[in-house]
Each structure stands twice: as structure tokens, then as C-alpha cells.
Motif scaffolding. Structure first.
Motif, short mmCIF file in Angstrom:
data_model
loop_
_atom_site.label_atom_id
_atom_site.label_comp_id
_atom_site.label_asym_id
_atom_site.label_seq_id
_atom_site.Cartn_x
_atom_site.Cartn_y
_atom_site.Cartn_z
N PHE A 149 4.92 -3.09 2.52
CA PHE A 149 4.23 -2.80 0.98
C PHE A 149 5.11 -2.18 0.25
O PHE A 149 6.06 -1.27 0.58
CB PHE A 149 3.10 -1.72 1.23
CG PHE A 149 1.95 -1.90 0.43
CD1 PHE A 149 1.99 -1.52 -0.92
CD2 PHE A 149 0.90 -2.72 0.74
CE1 PHE A 149 1.04 -1.75 -1.82
CE2 PHE A 149 -0.09 -2.77 -0.18
CZ PHE A 149 -0.05 -2.35 -1.40
N VAL A 151 6.59 0.51 -2.02
CA VAL A 151 5.88 1.62 -2.58
C VAL A 151 7.04 2.00 -3.68
O VAL A 151 6.52 3.04 -4.60
CB VAL A 151 6.01 2.65 -1.41
CG1 VAL A 151 5.09 2.26 -0.49
CG2 VAL A 151 7.19 2.87 -0.80
N LEU A 175 10.43 -0.58 1.15
CA LEU A 175 9.21 -1.20 1.97
C LEU A 175 8.54 -0.08 2.92
O LEU A 175 9.28 0.54 3.79
CB LEU A 175 9.57 -2.30 2.58
CG LEU A 175 9.65 -3.72 2.25
CD1 LEU A 175 10.17 -4.62 3.13
CD2 LEU A 175 8.59 -3.99 1.37
N ASP A 177 5.62 0.30 5.89
CA ASP A 177 4.61 -0.31 6.84
C ASP A 177 3.17 0.57 7.22
O ASP A 177 2.90 1.20 6.43
CB ASP A 177 5.29 -0.37 8.31
CG ASP A 177 5.34 0.75 9.02
OD1 ASP A 177 5.11 1.76 8.59
OD2 ASP A 177 6.15 0.83 10.16
N LYS A 206 -0.33 -4.92 -8.62
CA LYS A 206 -0.21 -3.90 -7.81
C LYS A 206 -0.43 -4.44 -6.14
O LYS A 206 -0.85 -5.49 -6.06
CB LYS A 206 -1.40 -2.87 -7.82
CG LYS A 206 -1.15 -2.02 -9.32
CD LYS A 206 -2.27 -1.06 -9.57
CE LYS A 206 -1.86 -0.37 -10.89
NZ LYS A 206 -2.72 0.80 -11.37
N ASN A 207 -0.20 -3.43 -5.50
CA ASN A 207 -0.39 -3.82 -3.95
C ASN A 207 0.49 -4.88 -3.67
O ASN A 207 -0.15 -5.98 -3.28
CB ASN A 207 -1.90 -4.03 -3.60
CG ASN A 207 -2.81 -3.01 -3.77
OD1 ASN A 207 -2.14 -1.91 -3.90
ND2 ASN A 207 -4.15 -3.09 -4.43
N VAL A 209 3.14 -6.91 -1.43
CA VAL A 209 3.54 -7.09 -0.14
C VAL A 209 4.47 -8.13 0.02
O VAL A 209 4.48 -9.24 -0.43
CB VAL A 209 2.38 -7.57 1.03
CG1 VAL A 209 2.70 -7.68 2.37
CG2 VAL A 209 1.15 -6.46 1.00
N ASN A 238 3.86 -11.51 -1.78
CA ASN A 238 2.33 -11.60 -2.21
C ASN A 238 1.86 -13.15 -1.94
O ASN A 238 0.84 -13.49 -2.54
CB ASN A 238 1.76 -11.17 -3.65
CG ASN A 238 1.41 -9.68 -3.47
OD1 ASN A 238 1.64 -9.13 -2.48
ND2 ASN A 238 0.84 -9.37 -4.58
N LYS A 248 -2.16 -7.12 3.64
CA LYS A 248 -2.64 -6.30 2.34
C LYS A 248 -3.98 -5.86 2.82
O LYS A 248 -4.22 -4.60 2.18
CB LYS A 248 -2.64 -7.27 1.32
CG LYS A 248 -3.11 -6.71 -0.01
CD LYS A 248 -3.00 -8.04 -0.80
CE LYS A 248 -1.73 -8.23 -1.42
NZ LYS A 248 -1.66 -8.94 -2.60
N PHE A 251 -3.53 -2.53 4.56
CA PHE A 251 -3.10 -1.51 3.72
C PHE A 251 -3.99 -0.98 2.74
O PHE A 251 -4.00 0.29 2.32
CB PHE A 251 -1.52 -2.02 3.17
CG PHE A 251 -0.66 -0.89 3.14
CD1 PHE A 251 0.33 -0.76 3.98
CD2 PHE A 251 -0.66 0.43 2.25
CE1 PHE A 251 1.27 0.01 3.77
CE2 PHE A 251 0.10 1.19 2.14
CZ PHE A 251 1.15 1.18 2.98
N VAL A 252 -4.80 -1.85 1.89
CA VAL A 252 -5.71 -1.47 1.06
C VAL A 252 -6.84 -0.56 1.56
O VAL A 252 -7.21 0.24 0.92
CB VAL A 252 -6.01 -2.78 0.18
CG1 VAL A 252 -7.24 -2.45 -0.87
CG2 VAL A 252 -4.83 -3.38 -0.54
N TYR A 263 -0.30 3.59 -4.77
CA TYR A 263 0.62 2.72 -4.89
C TYR A 263 0.71 1.74 -5.99
O TYR A 263 -0.43 1.58 -6.23
CB TYR A 263 0.70 1.76 -3.47
CG TYR A 263 0.99 2.65 -2.30
CD1 TYR A 263 2.10 2.71 -1.79
CD2 TYR A 263 -0.22 3.28 -1.74
CE1 TYR A 263 2.17 3.36 -0.51
CE2 TYR A 263 -0.01 3.78 -0.38
CZ TYR A 263 1.19 3.89 0.00
OH TYR A 263 1.35 4.77 1.01
#
Length: 443
Positions: A149, A151, A175, A177, A206-207, A209, A238, A248, A251-252, A263
């Protein structure tokens, strides 16, 4: 007609010439002819079989005329009678030391069923890189596939060398993880343009990857740095592929469960900082005695750690609190768990040329290379000297040696008129030194 038995790549017997393999073309690129850059000399490929084993392959264009139309990425092939040679390339794109040659006797046919996974990802866990016992390796290790991700994008710029009309185009970002390990990623040229194009076309995204496939990595400047391998690397941002979609979602779900994490996309986190790489030619005259020669680094992110005192409930269950001294990292997410540290070498040196003297910082990788000694040996034998403000006697071998230093001048240096520049590369190669001596002779 009886179908030939399929040999897996891991089971190829070098004593057998007549065998059949079934593979997917995971990656393909071409090399131009020596006397005509518009003409293809050969095709280079990365094959993957049903078990996920990868191997490099190549075929001369003149030997591929019959099946040249089949040579494309994601194509599945049945190949009879290839030959197997040594992979003598200095930089290898897969872990195998062998290389497949499709020669004039090789038969190549399309295979309609899928072979292995569609993209051929083989992700390396971040923690296995960060905890690599050979952290001071001298060159890049490859290959590596990573997913993470975005950041923070710490640098997005075109760096221009005034002595070279060619511009160096790169982008660096961080990045993370799913376990909150972080690594730096630097992409060059077309890959940097790919990041910038995404940033430009998705300013509010946003978000984000990112997947780096067929990359390389090394420990440099106190951080693990992943970079692209020439034009072989693939970068996915993405993309609508299962691995990215699943990552994703996971992580979300994590950041939704905790409001302490925030993020954002590439655009809002980019810091465009003026930074220029320059070369200086000078002699190491001394060490900056007011500074120590190592620092305690966080094992997760390699940033400097500090001790702090916290109040903790008594372990025996009685009322009141105990004051406990713990380590605290500069990275907030590392402090969500117990922080552990490891000493890392960082040597401040005083370098003099005909115009004056400046303080530079040598990091562990360069120090151990110059002294031909391991970092562990230096630390174990000399760490008690730090409390006395002394440097290891091994460092004396650096004094009065002349080098060409490549350093980065950032906005902090310019704004505060401060030295203390980090050395990214150095050399005492006689030819380079002679050329630079001639260039700087005017001073």
C-alpha cells in the motif's frame, strides 16, 4: 498420435535431449540487432510451468519465424526439444541458474488450457527482506515481487546533472504490507512516468496498491530499497487483478477498524523537494569527534530509536504503576508493537578539497566495503568505545584517502546552509579520479 509426457522445469535432466515442457510466457522483451536497431535479433522470455517454477529463455529471431506469432505475454505453449544452457547473465531475472534455448530443432505450439497462474506473481514477504542477515550486501539482489500500500511518496522529481545533458528520471515512495512493514521503492525512467501518469490521472485516488514484479533490492542508506530491473520489471497500480483486489480489501478492512491509521493517495502525500546530486573530490582528513559512529536502529523500519519512560500497570496485579524504560521508534506504526533495535554503522567524516572542508556521512554499506570487514565484526569488537567518544582503530585506514563522493543536496541543506550530506556512492578508481582531477584542476 500418442501425446508426449510433460517434463516440469524443476525435473529437467541435463542428460536428456528429447523432452517436452508446457509453460506460460510470463514476460517477453526483444533485443535489437547489433547493426540495425530496428531489427529484432532475439526474443528473451521468462517461462513459468504448472508448479509456478520460472526460468529464463531465449530464441534467435531467425529460428522463430514459424512460431513468432505465438511469442507474446500470457501465451501458453507446448515446447518440444528445447536445449538447456547455463544462465551466465550477471543480473538474473529468476532464481534458476539454467536458461532455455529454443534452437532450430525446437517445436513450439500454442496450448489452449491455462498453465500456472495468470500473472505469475511470487511475492516476497517484507519481513524476510528487512531481517535478511546479509543486510550489508554490496550489490542488488534479484529477482523480487512485492505488493504493498502506498503510504507516502517521499520524492517525485527529475534530477538533472549539470555535467551531463541526460536527465535522470526517478520516483521514490514507501510501500507498506499488511503487517505494517515498510520499504522504499525507487522506479526509473518509464516506470517513474507510469507512477506520475497515475498520479496525474487520479488526483483524488486513495488506497493505492502497487505491485512490483521482477524487481531488485538492496540495503542502502539505512533502508531496504526496491528498484526496477532495467525494462524487465512490471509495475501494476490499482489494477483489476485478484491479488491487488484481495490485498486492497484486507488493507481497507484494517484501516476501517482503527481510526489511528490514515492513508491517502499519491497526490496528497507527495513532497516535491529540491534535491540535486553532485560529485566532490576530496580527502578524508578526520572524523567528526562530536558524533558517534553508529546508531540504534529499529529492526522493522531501520529508523533511529530512542528510549522513553512509560507508566505500566504492576505485573503482580497490585494497585499503582511501575515506570518502565522502553524503545520508541520515529515511525508511529512501529510503536503499535514492541520496538526492538539493532546497531547500524554511520560514520561522520571530514573531507577536504582545495576550496575548504565539509562533513559527510558514510553509511554501513560503504564502510564495510572500504574496510573489507563485516559490520558485525566492527560492532562486536568496538561497541564499548562509543561511550568513550572514540572510533574503532579500523577506521584509521580511511584517513588521508582521496575519493570521488556522490552526495545529495536537499532543501534542508539549502535552507539552513548546513552540511552533513549523505554519501550515496564513492570511488577511488584511478581513471575516474584522474578525469575528475583534470576537470577540477582550475581550483
Amino acid at each position: 498420435m500418442e501425446q508426449a509426457a510433460i517434463t516440469l522445469l524443476n525435473n529437467i535432466d541435463l542428460n536428456v535431449d528429447d523432452y517436452t515442457i508446457r509453460v506460460r510466457v510470463v514476460r517477453l522483451w526483444t533485443r535489437p540487432a547489433f547493426n540495425n536497431p530496428r531489427k529484432i535479433y532475439c526474443y528473451d522470455m521468462i517461462f513459468m510451468d504448472q508448479e509456478g517454477t520460472k526460468m529464463q529463455a531465449f530464441v534467435l529471431q531467425r529460428n522463430a519465424t514459424v512460431y513468432e506469432h505465438l511469442l507474446k505475454e500470457n501465451q501458453c505453449l507446448t515446447i518440444r526439444n528445447p536445449s538447456m544452457g547455463e544462465n551466465r547473465q550477471k543480473v538474473k531475472y529468476v532464481h534458476s541458474t539454467l536458461k532455455i534455448n529454443l534452437n532450430e530443432n525446437t517445436v513450439v505450439e500454442a496450448y489452449t488450457e491455462p498453465v500456472g497462474s495468470e500473472w505469475g506473481f511470487d511475492f516476497t514477504p517484507f519481513d524476510s527482506i528487512l531481517e535478511d542477515p546479509d543486510e550489508d550486501f554490496k550489490s542488488f539482489k534479484s529477482p523480487i515481487d512485492v505488493i504493498g500500500f502506498v503510504v507516502k511518496s517521499i520524492l517525485a522529481e527529475v534530477k538533472s546533472d549539470s555535467n551531463n545533458s541526460k536527465e535522470e528520471n526517478n520516483v521514490t515512495f514507501i510501500l507498506e504490507d499488511l503487517q505494517h512493514h515498510q520499504i522504499f521503492v525507487t522506479l526509473w525512467d518509464g516506470y517513474a512516468d507510469q507512477i506520475r501518469a497515475f498520479e496525474s490521472n487520479h488526483p483524488a485516488e486513495k488506497n493505492v496498491v502497487v505491485v512490483i514484479q521482477f524487481g531488485k533490492y538492496r540495503f542502502w542508506g539505512g533502508h531496504v530499497n526496491v528498484s526496477n530491473l532495467y525494462t524487465v520489471t512490471r509495475v501494476f497500480i490499482n489494477s483489476d487483478i485478484p491479488e491487488i483486489v484481495d490485498f486492497k480489501k484486507s488493507f481497507v478492512a484494517q484501516i476501517s477498524a482503527s481510526t489511528s491509521f490514515g492513508y491517502s493517495g499519491l497526490t496528497s502525500s507527495v513532497i516535491k523537494s529540491p534535491k540535486k546530486a553532485v560529485i566532490i573530490l576530496g580527502t578524508i582528513k578526520s572524523f567528526a569527534s562530536e558524533s558517534t559512529w553508529f546508531y540504534n536502529a529499529c529492526k522493522s523500519c531501520t529508523k533511529k530509536v530512542f528510549t522513553t519512560t512509560i507508566c505500566k500497570e504492576k505485573e503482580d496485579g497490585s494497585e499503582g504503576f511501575d515506570e518502565v524504560t522502553v524503545l520508541e521508534c520515529q515511525t508511529h506504526r512501529c510503536n503499535q508493537k514492541t520496538v526492538t533495535s539493532v546497531p547500524r554503522i554511520k560514520v561522520p567524516i571530514r573531507v577536504q578539497d582545495c576550496t575548504g572542508i565539509v562533513t559527510l556521512t558514510l553509511f554501513e554499506r560503504e564502510v564495510v566495503k572500504l574496510l573489507s570487514v563485516s559490520a558485525n565484526q566492527l560492532l562486536e569488537n568496538n561497541i564499548e568505545l562509543a561511550g568513550e567518544g572514540k572510533f574503532p582503530k579500523e577506521f584509521n585506514a580511511l584517513l588521508n584517502r582521496k575519493f570521488a563522493f556522490k552526495i545529495a543536496i536537499g532543501s534542508y541543506n539549502l535552507k539552513n546552509k548546513a552540511d552533513g550530506y549523505s554519501v550515496s556512492k564513492l570511488t577511488e578508481n584511478p581513471e575516474i579520479m584522474s578525469e575528475l582531477d583534470h576537470h577540477f584542476h582550475a581550483c
